[in-house]
Design a protein around this motif. Structure first.
Motif, PDB file in Angstrom:
ATOM      1  N   ILE A  16     -81.442  76.824  -4.147  1.00 20.17           N
ATOM      2  CA  ILE A  16     -81.546  75.596  -4.947  1.00 20.17           C
ATOM      3  C   ILE A  16     -80.382  75.546  -5.938  1.00 20.17           C
ATOM      4  O   ILE A  16     -79.821  74.475  -6.206  1.00 20.17           O
ATOM      5  CB  ILE A  16     -82.917  75.514  -5.649  1.00 20.17           C
ATOM      6  CG1 ILE A  16     -84.017  75.411  -4.586  1.00 20.17           C
ATOM      7  CG2 ILE A  16     -82.987  74.320  -6.593  1.00 20.17           C
ATOM      8  CD1 ILE A  16     -85.422  75.593  -5.104  1.00 20.17           C
ATOM      9  N   VAL A  76     -83.276  83.012   7.455  1.00 19.31           N
ATOM     10  CA  VAL A  76     -82.627  81.976   8.265  1.00 19.31           C
ATOM     11  C   VAL A  76     -82.903  80.590   7.674  1.00 19.31           C
ATOM     12  O   VAL A  76     -82.026  79.726   7.609  1.00 19.31           O
ATOM     13  CB  VAL A  76     -83.109  82.061   9.733  1.00 19.31           C
ATOM     14  CG1 VAL A  76     -82.591  80.886  10.548  1.00 19.31           C
ATOM     15  CG2 VAL A  76     -82.663  83.374  10.356  1.00 19.31           C
ATOM     16  N   MET A  77     -84.141  80.404   7.206  1.00 17.87           N
ATOM     17  CA  MET A  77     -84.501  79.117   6.599  1.00 17.87           C
ATOM     18  C   MET A  77     -83.622  78.830   5.377  1.00 17.87           C
ATOM     19  O   MET A  77     -83.132  77.715   5.197  1.00 17.87           O
ATOM     20  CB  MET A  77     -85.971  79.156   6.185  1.00 17.87           C
ATOM     21  CG  MET A  77     -86.538  77.838   5.734  1.00 17.87           C
ATOM     22  SD  MET A  77     -88.248  78.083   5.297  1.00 17.87           S
ATOM     23  CE  MET A  77     -88.125  79.015   3.780  1.00 17.87           C
ATOM     24  N   PHE A  78     -83.398  79.852   4.557  1.00 18.06           N
ATOM     25  CA  PHE A  78     -82.507  79.664   3.397  1.00 18.06           C
ATOM     26  C   PHE A  78     -81.100  79.297   3.871  1.00 18.06           C
ATOM     27  O   PHE A  78     -80.419  78.477   3.253  1.00 18.06           O
ATOM     28  CB  PHE A  78     -82.455  80.935   2.541  1.00 18.06           C
ATOM     29  CG  PHE A  78     -83.707  81.179   1.733  1.00 18.06           C
ATOM     30  CD1 PHE A  78     -84.446  80.127   1.223  1.00 18.06           C
ATOM     31  CD2 PHE A  78     -84.147  82.473   1.470  1.00 18.06           C
ATOM     32  CE1 PHE A  78     -85.610  80.337   0.481  1.00 18.06           C
ATOM     33  CE2 PHE A  78     -85.303  82.698   0.727  1.00 18.06           C
ATOM     34  CZ  PHE A  78     -86.036  81.633   0.240  1.00 18.06           C
ATOM     35  N   GLY A  79     -80.678  79.918   4.981  1.00 14.15           N
ATOM     36  CA  GLY A  79     -79.358  79.593   5.536  1.00 14.15           C
ATOM     37  C   GLY A  79     -79.268  78.146   5.976  1.00 14.15           C
ATOM     38  O   GLY A  79     -78.272  77.466   5.723  1.00 14.15           O
ATOM     39  N   VAL A  80     -80.348  77.663   6.605  1.00 12.45           N
ATOM     40  CA  VAL A  80     -80.369  76.269   7.058  1.00 12.45           C
ATOM     41  C   VAL A  80     -80.282  75.327   5.859  1.00 12.45           C
ATOM     42  O   VAL A  80     -79.567  74.319   5.881  1.00 12.45           O
ATOM     43  CB  VAL A  80     -81.660  75.990   7.874  1.00 12.45           C
ATOM     44  CG1 VAL A  80     -81.850  74.507   8.124  1.00 12.45           C
ATOM     45  CG2 VAL A  80     -81.614  76.746   9.180  1.00 12.45           C
ATOM     46  N   ILE A  81     -81.000  75.679   4.794  1.00 15.00           N
ATOM     47  CA  ILE A  81     -80.993  74.804   3.621  1.00 15.00           C
ATOM     48  C   ILE A  81     -79.628  74.854   2.918  1.00 15.00           C
ATOM     49  O   ILE A  81     -79.183  73.858   2.334  1.00 15.00           O
ATOM     50  CB  ILE A  81     -82.143  75.181   2.659  1.00 15.00           C
ATOM     51  CG1 ILE A  81     -83.482  74.958   3.372  1.00 15.00           C
ATOM     52  CG2 ILE A  81     -82.100  74.352   1.381  1.00 15.00           C
ATOM     53  CD1 ILE A  81     -84.675  75.497   2.621  1.00 15.00           C
ATOM     54  N   ALA A  82     -78.951  76.001   3.008  1.00 19.95           N
ATOM     55  CA  ALA A  82     -77.625  76.117   2.365  1.00 19.95           C
ATOM     56  C   ALA A  82     -76.526  75.485   3.218  1.00 19.95           C
ATOM     57  O   ALA A  82     -75.444  75.185   2.704  1.00 19.95           O
ATOM     58  CB  ALA A  82     -77.301  77.590   2.117  1.00 19.95           C
ATOM     59  N   LEU A  83     -76.806  75.260   4.515  1.00 16.31           N
ATOM     60  CA  LEU A  83     -75.767  74.767   5.426  1.00 16.31           C
ATOM     61  C   LEU A  83     -75.113  73.457   4.955  1.00 16.31           C
ATOM     62  O   LEU A  83     -73.879  73.366   4.934  1.00 16.31           O
ATOM     63  CB  LEU A  83     -76.352  74.613   6.842  1.00 16.31           C
ATOM     64  CG  LEU A  83     -75.412  74.050   7.904  1.00 16.31           C
ATOM     65  CD1 LEU A  83     -74.214  74.972   8.113  1.00 16.31           C
ATOM     66  CD2 LEU A  83     -76.150  73.860   9.226  1.00 16.31           C
ATOM     67  N   PRO A  84     -75.892  72.429   4.576  1.00 20.43           N
ATOM     68  CA  PRO A  84     -75.236  71.193   4.131  1.00 20.43           C
ATOM     69  C   PRO A  84     -74.331  71.408   2.909  1.00 20.43           C
ATOM     70  O   PRO A  84     -73.309  70.743   2.773  1.00 20.43           O
ATOM     71  CB  PRO A  84     -76.411  70.274   3.772  1.00 20.43           C
ATOM     72  CG  PRO A  84     -77.555  70.803   4.537  1.00 20.43           C
ATOM     73  CD  PRO A  84     -77.360  72.280   4.604  1.00 20.43           C
TER      74      PRO A  84
END
Lengths: 231, 340
Positions: A16, A76-84
């Motif tokens: 976040i 992995v979920m944190f990675g997806v959220i950080a991707l954008p």
């Protein structure tokens, strides 16, 4: 009892926080206008503040009495959220161009614009004139006037002295972009290419749904700070 | 639902730790690789990639603050509002709860992304799910900001009254109809159960109130954000590859024009505060198809679809698509008969 840093809580706080950082960056680097209209620009500082508060609050409460582990799925979920965040930080400043212009519908501008009667004619007025009878009549009354308009070039293959000078009109964000354009004729042949930003000075002739500008000069300009117009 | 992860067998802990470290390493490497790739991309050759990223980014930059704002409200409801407050409302007859929920949407001036976490929390706290969903569907259409933006978009046209009042009325009608369709479904039948371990990481019941607030807040943000990202990516891809002019051929066909505009609203995934300006740009379509676009879109679109699938139990999204679609179609058909 001994307290430990919870990796899951730290991870959530950092992800976040990364989003908050993106919003602060967009705001500080003056990139708000690449994504949002002037009407919704306030979302950037508001988002930055709210996400900073959320991230700081999470990190401040990240020390817990029990031992916690961060699962692979959560990582992995944190990675997806950080991707954008990564994508938008890596993307050089860019705006929609001729590729998008061919896929968007025409803007309708704002019918009650007073500028179309006596002020300088802009692309919002042009859009209104294409969709509202009274605005079209107001623009027709100004046929033959000299105008100066900035926009990007959309040129059809084979056309040498004719192109469309286009601007995107957005209301909230770029996703709602619609186009407004004039057809520039008698332009110096072969001097412009798709997506070039130019300033055209010439004489305007509204001809039904087509609005022509007979060019006197076509001068290259850098992309403006506010590439999108807001009605 | 909380799980005490400290009691898991100690023998598995080192393996779990190393697995998550490996996953972390892969994630960081992957993110770095993607960043380099985007930086090296030639915009001339890959105009569609640039177009996709701009639309994707703008959808997220606009929607994320609303998700976060909704999560703040949601966490505040969870931590600071006693469950008894909702129990009183839940005891009211459904005939009163649903219209009241729809009307309360007028006081919540955010777009659709913000209303999802709030509705989820309201249902979890004991409000009748049918009322919570009615609120969620109505708020993005009937709030004053959206009414004003619809007026501005159609100002100066003969159809301004039909569009503004029609949108407001249909927003109420369709949202309440879906509430009725949901009927007496219980919260635990409607809301998807969150991953127990993840939830245990978010909040500990023994913590102080401010700590629980931030636990719920960040839990909601993380939970919603991934679905928002998925929905925004699909919407951006569709906007990148499908020209809007594809629909012009059906503009004058009675029922197809309504369905086409609802489909367009679904794939464009616009914010309800701006969609009227896009709807108004489809001048080939009459007021009824434009209303179908303006009523269906804020209730069901790709971005929201991903949020619904993540938030609610299986079947909810299908039910909402059918109920909202059928009600919107029926209502706008009548408008088409009288106004075109």
């Amino acid at each position: 009892m001994k307290r430990h840093w919870s990796p899951a809580r730290v991870g959530a706080g950092l992800v976040i926080g990364a989003w908050a950082g993106l919003f602060w960056f967009v705001w500080a680097a003056g990139r708000t206008s690449l994504y949002l209209s002037t009407r919704t620009a306030w979302l950037i500082p508001m988002g930055a503040i709210l996400m900073t508060v959320a991230a700081v609050g999470r990190l401040a409460s990240a020390r817990v009495e029990r031992t916690e582990h961060l699962g692979s799925r959560e990582t992995v979920m944190f990675g997806v959220i950080a991707l954008p965040v990564v994508l938008l930080l890596a993307l050089p400043p860019a705006t929609l161009g001729s590729y998008a212009a061919g896929r968007r519908s025409n803007s309708t501008g704002i019918a009650a614009s007073a500028r179309i009667v006596s002020g300088p004619i802009d692309f919002v007025d042009i859009a209104a004139a294409r969709s509202v009878k009274s605005a079209a009549a107001d623009l027709r009354a100004r046929a033959g006037e000299r105008v100066t308009m900035d926009g990007f070039v959309t040129v059809d293959e084979g056309d040498t002295d004719r192109f469309q000078l286009t601007r995107f009109v957005i209301t909230c964000c770029v996703a709602d972009a619609t186009i407004s354009y004039v057809t520039v004729v008698d332009a110096p042949p072969g001097q412009v290419a798709n997506d070039d930003w130019v300033r055209v000075t010439g004489t305007i002739y509204p001809l039904g749904s087509d609005i022509l500008v007979d060019a006197e000069t076509v001068v290259p300009i850098p992309p403006p700070d506010d590439p999108y117009l807001t009605p | 639902m909380a799980v005490d992860v400290a009691r898991r067998p100690g023998a598995t802990e080192p393996r779990r730790g190393s697995a998550s470290s490996r996953a972390g390493l892969w994630v960081i490497t992957g993110l770095a690789g993607i960043a380099i790739l985007v930086r090296l991309l030639d915009p001339e050759q890959f105009a569609w990639v640039r177009n996709f990223l701009i639309v994707f980014g703008s959808l997220l930059v606009e929607a994320m603050p609303f998700i976060v704002l909704g999560a703040f409200v949601s966490a505040a409801i969870e931590v600071f509002v006693p469950a008894s407050a909702f129990e009183k409302i839940a005891r009211l007859p459904r005939g009163l709860q649903i219209p009241a929920a729809a009307a309360s949407g007028m006081a919540f001036p955010v777009c659709e992304c913000g209303s999802v976490p709030v509705a989820r929390r309201l249902a979890a706290k004991g409000l009748a799910p049918s009322a919570a969903v009615t609120f969620m569907l109505a708020a993005p259409i009937v709030n004053p900001v959206v009414v004003a933006s619809t007026y501005v978009a159609y100002r100066g046209r003969d159809t301004v009254a039909i569009m503004v009042l029609g949108r407001l009325a249909l927003g109420f009608i369709v949202a309440m109809a879906v509430g009725w369709v949901l009927g007496a479904v219980r919260g635990d039948q409607l809301l998807k159960q969150r991953d127990a371990e993840v939830e245990a990481h978010e909040v500990d019941a023994a913590e102080r109130r401010w700590q629980r607030f931030f636990g719920h807040l960040t839990g909601d943000i993380v939970f919603m954000a991934r679905f928002l990202i998925l929905g925004a990516a699909i919407a951006a891809a569709v906007q990148t590859f499908i020209p809007q002019s594809i629909l012009n051929g059906v503009a004058n066909l009675p029922i197809l024009s309504l369905i086409a505009m609802m489909a367009l609203a679904f794939i464009m995934s616009l914010c309800s505060e701006s969609d009227a300006f896009v709807a108004a740009s489809f001048t080939a379509f009459g007021p009824a198809p434009q209303l179908a676009f303006l009523v269906f879109g804020p209730m069901v679109d790709l971005k929201l679809g991903a949020l619904y699938v993540g938030t609610y139990e299986r079947g909810f999204f299908r039910m909402v698509v059918i109920a909202v679609g059928a009600t919107t179609l029926a209502a706008t058909l009548w408008i088409q008969v009288f106004f075109g």
